[in-house]
Write an enzyme that holds these catalytic residues in place. Structure first.
Site, PDB file in Angstrom:
ATOM      1  N   GLU A  32       0.190 -27.305  34.362  1.00 29.18           N
ATOM      2  CA  GLU A  32       1.592 -27.773  34.323  1.00 29.18           C
ATOM      3  C   GLU A  32       1.672 -29.037  33.489  1.00 29.18           C
ATOM      4  O   GLU A  32       1.806 -30.140  34.006  1.00 29.18           O
ATOM      5  CB  GLU A  32       2.104 -28.008  35.752  1.00 29.18           C
ATOM      6  CG  GLU A  32       3.596 -28.321  35.826  1.00 29.18           C
ATOM      7  CD  GLU A  32       4.024 -28.879  37.188  1.00 29.18           C
ATOM      8  OE1 GLU A  32       3.709 -28.256  38.221  1.00 29.18           O
ATOM      9  OE2 GLU A  32       4.661 -29.932  37.210  1.00 29.18           O
ATOM     10  N   HIS A 188       9.665 -24.871  37.907  1.00 29.09           N
ATOM     11  CA  HIS A 188       9.295 -26.292  37.872  1.00 29.09           C
ATOM     12  C   HIS A 188      10.441 -27.117  38.462  1.00 29.09           C
ATOM     13  O   HIS A 188      11.602 -26.749  38.309  1.00 29.09           O
ATOM     14  CB  HIS A 188       9.020 -26.685  36.411  1.00 29.09           C
ATOM     15  CG  HIS A 188       8.551 -28.086  36.242  1.00 29.09           C
ATOM     16  ND1 HIS A 188       9.419 -29.161  36.181  1.00 29.09           N
ATOM     17  CD2 HIS A 188       7.302 -28.594  36.123  1.00 29.09           C
ATOM     18  CE1 HIS A 188       8.695 -30.268  36.034  1.00 29.09           C
ATOM     19  NE2 HIS A 188       7.418 -29.958  35.998  1.00 29.09           N
ATOM     20  N   ASP A 311      -0.202 -32.402  35.596  1.00 26.34           N
ATOM     21  CA  ASP A 311       1.173 -32.860  35.362  1.00 26.34           C
ATOM     22  C   ASP A 311       1.195 -33.997  34.337  1.00 26.34           C
ATOM     23  O   ASP A 311       1.971 -34.934  34.452  1.00 26.34           O
ATOM     24  CB  ASP A 311       1.851 -33.286  36.677  1.00 26.34           C
ATOM     25  CG  ASP A 311       3.365 -33.102  36.631  1.00 26.34           C
ATOM     26  OD1 ASP A 311       3.880 -32.612  35.611  1.00 26.34           O
ATOM     27  OD2 ASP A 311       4.031 -33.461  37.622  1.00 26.34           O
TER      28      ASP A 311
HETATM   29 MN    MN Z   1       5.666 -31.291  36.089  1.00 25.20          MN
END
Ligand code: MN
Length: 350
Positions: A32, A188, A311
């Site tokens: 991600e 998301h 992330d």
């Molecule tokens: Mn994210």
């Protein structure tokens, strides 16, 4: 074709090639990872009228230089931090705030840019397509192009689109395309839709840590509740943040569901809510680098439904990798969560 050479004892398997199926070192795939393109920044900036806020997307953050880098700088950081492959996606809110025509042309541009970065570094990057849910039929076509022509590995949708969720039948053409192409849909987080906004945004400082999870977890449960996975039984969803709180609540949801359906006189789903979650969902860590929730997620879902995500650049990639590696896991769990689940879900072969 020459025979595949086995790495000898103690030899770095890179010596026989990254693509070697006999590799022994676990690769760290991070699923991600955000990027952005200047054209999307300009449009977000125009919409925000120069007033960045939690609602205006990544222009509010200090992350811009790293979001814009999908080349050498990012790869140097991956090397330093121990990340082998990043699966890139256009940073939230993607193209979902734009009018349909603008959204479609910016989605094409973002998918083309992403594809270019992946072609330049095919052993380090893979990517998810962006497509505008506000134009479902066109989005389905763009997704098909992005998957079949550009080689992208799935679709990312940043929760609600214009306060509407993917359980609305209007989005069926897009879900149909996702299922038919056999790629996952990554839901998301973004800021809450209108129906959740007032309650969740009353608490400054809790937006990312709580409001995003409630918004995105609610989105996922709406899809289960509406029977989306009866209509699309092969549809595979990915949620970040170890499932946005849902795994922790699954048994209670199952426990109260039949009672509540009975009281309201509605027809229940043929399967328990948890069965859809276990069959149709995979979760990524994305900032949940904590031993207790990780152990709970493994016990509840199994390591083959869990993937690592840093992330980047919203989180500090180096710290995230260190925290993740400090979580006690068996070797098999580590290999599964670092690499194997992501390879299966996104069909990563390199
Ligand atoms: Mn994210």
């Amino acid at each position: 074709m020459p025979p595949v050479r086995q790495p000898s004892c103690g030899e770095d398997d890179d010596a026989v090639g990254r693509n070697d199926v006999t590799q022994t070192r676990t690769r760290l795939i991070s699923v991600e990872e955000g990027f952005i393109i200047p054209e999307v920044v300009d449009e977000l900036r125009r919409l925000a009228g120069g007033v960045p806020s939690m609602k205006s997307g990544p222009i509010a953050g200090p992350f811009m230089p790293k979001l814009l880098d999908i080349g050498a700088g990012r790869i140097a950081e991956m090397d330093a931090d121990g990340v082998d492959i990043q699966i890139l996606s256009l940073s939230a809110p993607g193209v979902q705030k734009f009018d349909p025509d603008t959204a479609l042309s910016l989605a094409r541009l973002a998918n083309d840019s992403l594809s270019g970065a992946i072609k330049a570094h095919p052993d380090r990057f893979a990517g998810l397509a962006v497509a505008p849910p506000q134009a479902p039929a066109e989005a389905a076509k763009e997704l098909e192009r992005a998957v079949t022509k550009l080689g992208l590995k799935g679709l990312i949708v940043n929760s609600h689109t214009g306060d509407e969720y993917l359980d609305d039948p209007k989005f069926c053409p897009l879900l149909e395309a996702v299922e038919a192409l056999g790629v996952p849909l990554y839901i998301h987080p973004r800021e809450p839709g209108a129906g959740l906004w007032d309650g969740l945004m009353a608490m400054t400082g809790f937006t990312v840590g709580w409001a995003y999870a409630v918004e995105t977890g609610t989105h996922a449960l709406r899809m289960i509740a509406a029977g989306v996975f009866e209509r699309f039984p092969k549809l595979q969803i990915v949620l970040g943040h170890l499932g946005e709180g849902i795994p922790f609540m699954l048994q209670r949801i199952d426990n109260r569901y039949p009672f509540e359906i009975g009281v309201t006189g509605r027809t229940p789903l043929p399967r328990k809510p948890s069965e859809y979650f276990r069959t149709n969902f995979t979760v990524a860590t994305s900032g949940m680098n904590f031993a207790a929730p990780m152990r709970a997620a493994i016990d509840i879902l199994g390591a083959d439904r869990i993937m690592f995500a840093a992330d980047h650049p919203m989180e500090d990639q180096k710290a995230v990798v260190e925290e993740y590696l400090a979580i006690p896991l068996t070797d098999a769990e580590r290999r599964q969560i670092s690499e194997l689940t992501a390879r299966r879900v996104f069909k990563i072969a390199v």
